[in-house]
Motif scaffolding. Structure first.
Motif, PDB file in Angstrom:
ATOM      1  N   ALA A  61       0.904  -1.154  -0.024  1.00 55.56           N
ATOM      2  CA  ALA A  61      -0.154  -0.033   0.093  1.00 55.56           C
ATOM      3  C   ALA A  61       0.853   1.234  -0.083  1.00 55.56           C
ATOM      4  O   ALA A  61       1.969   1.374   0.450  1.00 55.56           O
ATOM      5  CB  ALA A  61      -0.936  -0.075   1.390  1.00 55.56           C
ATOM      6  N   PHE A  62       0.388   2.308  -0.574  1.00 57.34           N
ATOM      7  CA  PHE A  62       0.911   3.618  -0.396  1.00 57.34           C
ATOM      8  C   PHE A  62       0.515   4.071   1.010  1.00 57.34           C
ATOM      9  O   PHE A  62      -0.558   3.955   1.176  1.00 57.34           O
ATOM     10  CB  PHE A  62       0.503   4.511  -1.634  1.00 57.34           C
ATOM     11  N   GLY A  63       1.463   5.029   1.154  1.00 56.93           N
ATOM     12  CA  GLY A  63       1.009   5.884   2.819  1.00 56.93           C
ATOM     13  C   GLY A  63       2.239   6.240   3.306  1.00 56.93           C
ATOM     14  O   GLY A  63       3.291   6.411   2.921  1.00 56.93           O
TER      15      GLY A  63
ATOM     16  N   GLU B 177      -7.871  10.911   6.950  1.00 57.25           N
ATOM     17  CA  GLU B 177      -8.338  10.659   5.336  1.00 57.25           C
ATOM     18  C   GLU B 177      -7.549  11.541   4.375  1.00 57.25           C
ATOM     19  O   GLU B 177      -6.972  11.471   3.458  1.00 57.25           O
ATOM     20  CB  GLU B 177      -9.840  10.695   5.204  1.00 57.25           C
ATOM     21  N   ALA B 178      -7.172  12.920   5.279  1.00 56.20           N
ATOM     22  CA  ALA B 178      -6.578  14.010   4.434  1.00 56.20           C
ATOM     23  C   ALA B 178      -5.003  13.436   4.235  1.00 56.20           C
ATOM     24  O   ALA B 178      -4.322  13.743   3.219  1.00 56.20           O
ATOM     25  CB  ALA B 178      -6.339  15.138   5.279  1.00 56.20           C
ATOM     26  N   ALA B 179      -4.431  12.748   5.278  1.00 60.26           N
ATOM     27  CA  ALA B 179      -3.179  12.059   5.132  1.00 60.26           C
ATOM     28  C   ALA B 179      -3.010  10.974   4.147  1.00 60.26           C
ATOM     29  O   ALA B 179      -2.421  10.914   3.416  1.00 60.26           O
ATOM     30  CB  ALA B 179      -2.656  11.463   6.490  1.00 60.26           C
ATOM     31  N   ALA B 180      -4.077  10.218   4.163  1.00 60.53           N
ATOM     32  CA  ALA B 180      -4.144   9.268   2.980  1.00 60.53           C
ATOM     33  C   ALA B 180      -4.345   9.717   1.593  1.00 60.53           C
ATOM     34  O   ALA B 180      -3.578   9.488   0.728  1.00 60.53           O
ATOM     35  CB  ALA B 180      -5.199   8.335   3.393  1.00 60.53           C
ATOM     36  N   VAL B 181      -5.012  10.932   1.351  1.00 63.98           N
ATOM     37  CA  VAL B 181      -5.266  11.340   0.183  1.00 63.98           C
ATOM     38  C   VAL B 181      -3.822  12.280  -0.385  1.00 63.98           C
ATOM     39  O   VAL B 181      -3.449  11.916  -1.426  1.00 63.98           O
ATOM     40  CB  VAL B 181      -6.198  12.580   0.240  1.00 63.98           C
ATOM     41  N   ARG B 182      -3.223  12.733   0.520  1.00 68.62           N
ATOM     42  CA  ARG B 182      -1.960  13.387   0.215  1.00 68.62           C
ATOM     43  C   ARG B 182      -0.839  12.262   0.044  1.00 68.62           C
ATOM     44  O   ARG B 182      -0.164  12.430  -1.043  1.00 68.62           O
ATOM     45  CB  ARG B 182      -1.508  14.150   1.676  1.00 68.62           C
ATOM     46  N   GLU B 183      -0.835  11.139   0.863  1.00 67.99           N
ATOM     47  CA  GLU B 183       0.235  10.092   0.638  1.00 67.99           C
ATOM     48  C   GLU B 183       0.100   9.503  -0.733  1.00 67.99           C
ATOM     49  O   GLU B 183       0.885   9.551  -1.425  1.00 67.99           O
ATOM     50  CB  GLU B 183       0.238   9.288   1.660  1.00 67.99           C
ATOM     51  N   LEU B 184      -1.217   9.350  -0.919  1.00 68.17           N
ATOM     52  CA  LEU B 184      -1.634   8.691  -2.305  1.00 68.17           C
ATOM     53  C   LEU B 184      -1.190   9.479  -3.418  1.00 68.17           C
ATOM     54  O   LEU B 184      -0.381   9.089  -4.590  1.00 68.17           O
ATOM     55  CB  LEU B 184      -2.894   8.289  -2.608  1.00 68.17           C
TER      56      LEU B 184
ATOM     57  N   ALA C 106      -2.651   2.603  12.891  1.00 72.53           N
ATOM     58  CA  ALA C 106      -2.880   2.964  11.465  1.00 72.53           C
ATOM     59  C   ALA C 106      -4.277   2.741  10.905  1.00 72.53           C
ATOM     60  O   ALA C 106      -5.012   1.787  11.323  1.00 72.53           O
ATOM     61  CB  ALA C 106      -2.113   2.128  10.457  1.00 72.53           C
ATOM     62  N   ARG C 107      -4.707   3.501   9.831  1.00 72.36           N
ATOM     63  CA  ARG C 107      -5.918   3.403   9.229  1.00 72.36           C
ATOM     64  C   ARG C 107      -5.736   3.000   7.969  1.00 72.36           C
ATOM     65  O   ARG C 107      -4.729   3.481   7.222  1.00 72.36           O
ATOM     66  CB  ARG C 107      -6.806   4.504   9.141  1.00 72.36           C
ATOM     67  N   VAL C 108      -6.447   2.009   7.533  1.00 79.50           N
ATOM     68  CA  VAL C 108      -6.232   1.469   6.075  1.00 79.50           C
ATOM     69  C   VAL C 108      -7.537   1.816   5.179  1.00 79.50           C
ATOM     70  O   VAL C 108      -8.554   1.801   5.426  1.00 79.50           O
ATOM     71  CB  VAL C 108      -6.268   0.065   6.104  1.00 79.50           C
ATOM     72  N   TYR C 109      -7.138   2.096   3.914  1.00 79.91           N
ATOM     73  CA  TYR C 109      -7.941   2.729   2.981  1.00 79.91           C
ATOM     74  C   TYR C 109      -7.916   1.876   1.629  1.00 79.91           C
ATOM     75  O   TYR C 109      -6.861   1.553   1.306  1.00 79.91           O
ATOM     76  CB  TYR C 109      -7.730   4.014   2.564  1.00 79.91           C
TER      77      TYR C 109
END
Length: 168
Positions: free
Chosen positions: A69-71, A81-88, A115-118
């Motif tokens: 996964a990316f992150g 979720e903002a962190a997930a969007v940014r990292e992706l 961690a949260r997984v998306y």
């Protein structure tokens, strides 16, 4: 040790219950293995393949390892979720709707994280402008466990992401 600008970023430090109890620079979080927040985004295409990638050799944790996964680390005060969007976007050049798959905890001698997984559905294209990714493969979801055999894989993404991809 060469200090990069990302090492000066502030990170929220957590207590055992997952509550924020302070902040520290990223380099200190790594050095002292402080409990912190992170995100993972698994990218799956319309033909049920997972986009896996090899991490650059200069990464501070698990350099050269494959990742499911990316992150990365959630910045101080940043929403999950903002962190997930940014990292992706930073790591793969992808802007996609995210589906929340769950939260988990990973701890070893190198990393301690909640961690949260998306999940992101995306068929491409992908781009790797920040240099964190050196190689990619699309692996059929049904074959991911077999693909892992004999490869050096980031243990946190294996332990936190893989079970959530197996879920119905």
């Amino acid at each position: 040790m060469t200090v990069t600008s990302s090492e000066h970023e502030l990170v929220d430090v957590l207590d055992a219950a997952g509550s924020v109890v302070g902040t520290a620079p990223r380099w200190q979080v790594r050095r002292d293995n402080l409990l912190h927040r992170s995100v993972f985004v698994a990218v799956v295409n319309d033909t049920a393949e997972l986009l896996v990638h090899r991490r650059a050799d200069w990464k501070d944790v698990w350099p050269g390892h494959w990742d499911l996964a990316f992150g990365g680390v959630v910045d101080h005060g940043e929403a999950w979720e903002a962190a997930a969007v940014r990292e992706l976007a930073e790591e793969a050049g992808i802007a996609a709707e995210l589906v929340y798959l769950g939260e988990g905890r990973y701890e070893d001698a190198v990393v301690r994280e909640i961690a949260r997984v998306y999940l992101a559905r995306h068929d491409g294209p992908v781009s790797f402008h920040d240099g964190e990714v050196t190689e990619v493969e699309w692996v059929p979801l049904a074959a991911v466990r077999a693909w892992l055999e004999g490869r050096e894989v980031c243990p946190d993404s294996r332990d936190l992401v893989l079970p959530r991809l197996d879920a119905p």
